[in-house]
Design an enzyme around this catalytic site. Structure first.
Site, PDB file in Angstrom:
ATOM      1  N   SER A   1      53.407  11.334  34.685  1.00 33.26           N
ATOM      2  CA  SER A   1      53.541  11.296  36.121  1.00 33.26           C
ATOM      3  C   SER A   1      53.420  12.564  36.954  1.00 33.26           C
ATOM      4  O   SER A   1      53.203  12.239  38.228  1.00 33.26           O
ATOM      5  CB  SER A   1      54.761  10.492  36.349  1.00 33.26           C
ATOM      6  OG  SER A   1      54.565   9.137  36.279  1.00 33.26           O
TER       7      SER A   1
ATOM      8  N   LYS B   1      50.409  12.416  39.565  1.00 31.41           N
ATOM      9  CA  LYS B   1      50.760  11.857  40.768  1.00 31.41           C
ATOM     10  C   LYS B   1      50.698  13.085  41.838  1.00 31.41           C
ATOM     11  O   LYS B   1      50.414  12.751  43.141  1.00 31.41           O
ATOM     12  CB  LYS B   1      52.011  11.276  41.198  1.00 31.41           C
ATOM     13  CG  LYS B   1      52.130   9.897  40.327  1.00 31.41           C
ATOM     14  CD  LYS B   1      53.512   9.163  40.488  1.00 31.41           C
ATOM     15  CE  LYS B   1      53.280   7.423  39.720  1.00 31.41           C
ATOM     16  NZ  LYS B   1      53.503   7.755  38.287  1.00 31.41           N
TER      17      LYS B   1
ATOM     18  N   SER C   1      58.360   7.458  41.374  1.00 31.67           N
ATOM     19  CA  SER C   1      57.168   7.566  40.486  1.00 31.67           C
ATOM     20  C   SER C   1      56.646   6.350  40.378  1.00 31.67           C
ATOM     21  O   SER C   1      56.346   5.880  39.175  1.00 31.67           O
ATOM     22  CB  SER C   1      57.646   8.063  39.268  1.00 31.67           C
ATOM     23  OG  SER C   1      56.793   8.697  38.703  1.00 31.67           O
TER      24      SER C   1
END
Length: 433
Positions: A139, A142, A196
């Site tokens: 993640s 991102k 997230s």
């Protein structure tokens, strides 16, 4: 014979009249860096990577903390190493081992397979372990989505979540958006960065991808990575959920994080502790509160924020930044285990190490956005047909451009004159026959 000689001379002048600029296919030559140690990359001789210069400190292994064995999927095969990509930021960064400044204290032992500490403002790389080694991002990808889409999307706009946005891996992280729900883009960003949310990533990539939707958003992410100089980064999913061919490096993540922390809106989001997701009466869902899961902002003095990540394949990944005594540092970690310390704690220990170094300590640098790329001008038809390299557009102040183009104009005029003489000679020769 004279005709051929004149024509060849004219052609050579025309083809040689271009203005050289850095190629878009490879990095510009970085400023020289005097590293303390340049550990040799395994197999460097076979891959064409130049051996370290004589007189440098011998290679050193990365300090590793013992970690429990875990069951994980087989690691995907990374792309073939490209020598020019492994030296982005300086030749000392081309190593699978540890690189630190002269006289620096030994960094703390961590479980991450690669990491890097850099100065957000000066761009100095303070040290790292395998900074250009390929790894999967989870993640922390991102952040690339944020660097790409924050300038494109109006945070005040209200958008509707689609069924396609909710197509995420079962059991993966989600903020709790619902299909058909209407949310401000700012709320979607906070759902992405605090919790997230993978569905939030899909929403933002779709909105920023234009007519091509999410696919266009991922393509824009890869274009932004290239612009930033993150040449080892390739996004397949906007959220960081594992995808075939998806990779990054600790160095690339530092470039991406630097772009994010340059944005005041991102800095505000990254330090937001809680946010309320509004109720959706049409979908019969109540409002609820989310919290920032990055423990650095609660437990590390001077924390600026960052991003956590985890998949079974990538293991734990982390990006964090903090400020102290007028310095702002960023740390990136890939492939860590949460024992004996969690990802953010390993990042905090490396930040402490970075702050302990004197100012000016560096083993390399973070390249500036756009430094490794050059916009290409439309080539002449003949060059396009032959597949020759396309000349890039010159850049710089108008005065410099005029001065730079003056010799080209003279060369072109000379070539045209030579071609004219060649044609006249040919006509006269034809009449004599």
């Amino acid at each position: 014979m004279k005709v051929r000689l004149l024509a060849a001379t004219a052609t050579a002048v025309l083809l040689g009249a271009g203005v050289p600029v850095p190629s878009a296919a490879g990095p510009a030559a970085p400023a020289p860096v005097a590293p303390a140690s340049v550990p040799a990359t395994p197999g460097a001789a076979a891959s064409g990577v130049a051996a370290p210069a004589s007189g440098v400190v011998p290679p050193a292994p990365c300090p590793k903390a013992p970690a429990p064995r875990v069951s994980r999927p087989p690691r995907p095969s990374p792309p073939a190493a490209v020598a020019s990509e492994r030296t982005v930021g300086g030749p000392a960064l081309d190593t699978a081992g540890l690189v630190v400044p002269p006289g620096a204290a030994r960094p703390p032992a961590v479980t991450a397979i690669s990491w890097l500490v850099a100065d957000l403002d000066s761009g100095e790389v303070l040290g790292g372990c395998g900074p250009h080694e390929y790894a999967t991002p989870a993640s922390v990808q991102k952040l690339l989505l944020a660097a790409t889409m924050l300038p494109r999307l109006d945070p005040r706009q209200v958008v509707t979540v689609t069924d396609g946005d909710m197509d995420i891996e079962p059991g993966s992280s989600a903020v709790g958006l619902v299909a058909g729900g209407r949310y401000r883009i700012e709320t979607v960003w906070l759902g992405l960065l605090l919790q997230s949310g993978n569905e939030a990533a899909n929403v933002l990539a779709r909105l920023g991808g234009g007519a091509d939707g999410m696919a266009g958003g991922v393509r824009a992410m890869n274009e932004e990575a290239h612009r930033l100089g993150a040449l080892q980064t390739h996004a397949v999913t906007p959220s960081g959920l594992d995808g075939r061919g998806q990779f990054t490096s600790a160095y690339d993540l530092a470039l991406i994080a630097r772009a994010c922390f340059a944005d005041p809106t991102f800095r505000r989001y990254a330090l937001t502790e809680t946010h309320r997701i509004p109720a959706q009466p049409a979908q019969r869902t109540k409002g609820f509160e989310i919290q920032n899961e990055n423990q650095l902002i609660y437990r590390y003095p001077g924390a600026l924020g960052g991003k956590t990540g985890f998949t079974d394949l990538a293991r734990h990944t982390y990006v964090g930044a903090a400020q102290r005594d007028g310095r702002r540092l960023v740390v990136t970690l890939l492939g860590a285990e949460p024992q004996p310390a969690r990802g953010w704690e390993q990042g905090a220990a490396l930040l402490d190490w970075g702050f302990s170094l004197p100012r000016g300590s560096a083993v390399g640098r973070l390249v500036a956005p756009g430094e490794l790329t050059a916009s290409a001008a439309a080539p002449p038809p003949a060059l396009a047909a032959t597949g020759d390299p396309r000349p890039a557009a010159a850049s710089g102040p108008l005065e410099d451009g005029l001065i730079a183009r003056w010799p080209v104009a003279v060369a072109v005029a000379t070539a045209v004159a030579l071609l004219g003489v060649a044609l006249l000679w040919r006509r006269r020769a034809g009449r004599r026959r």
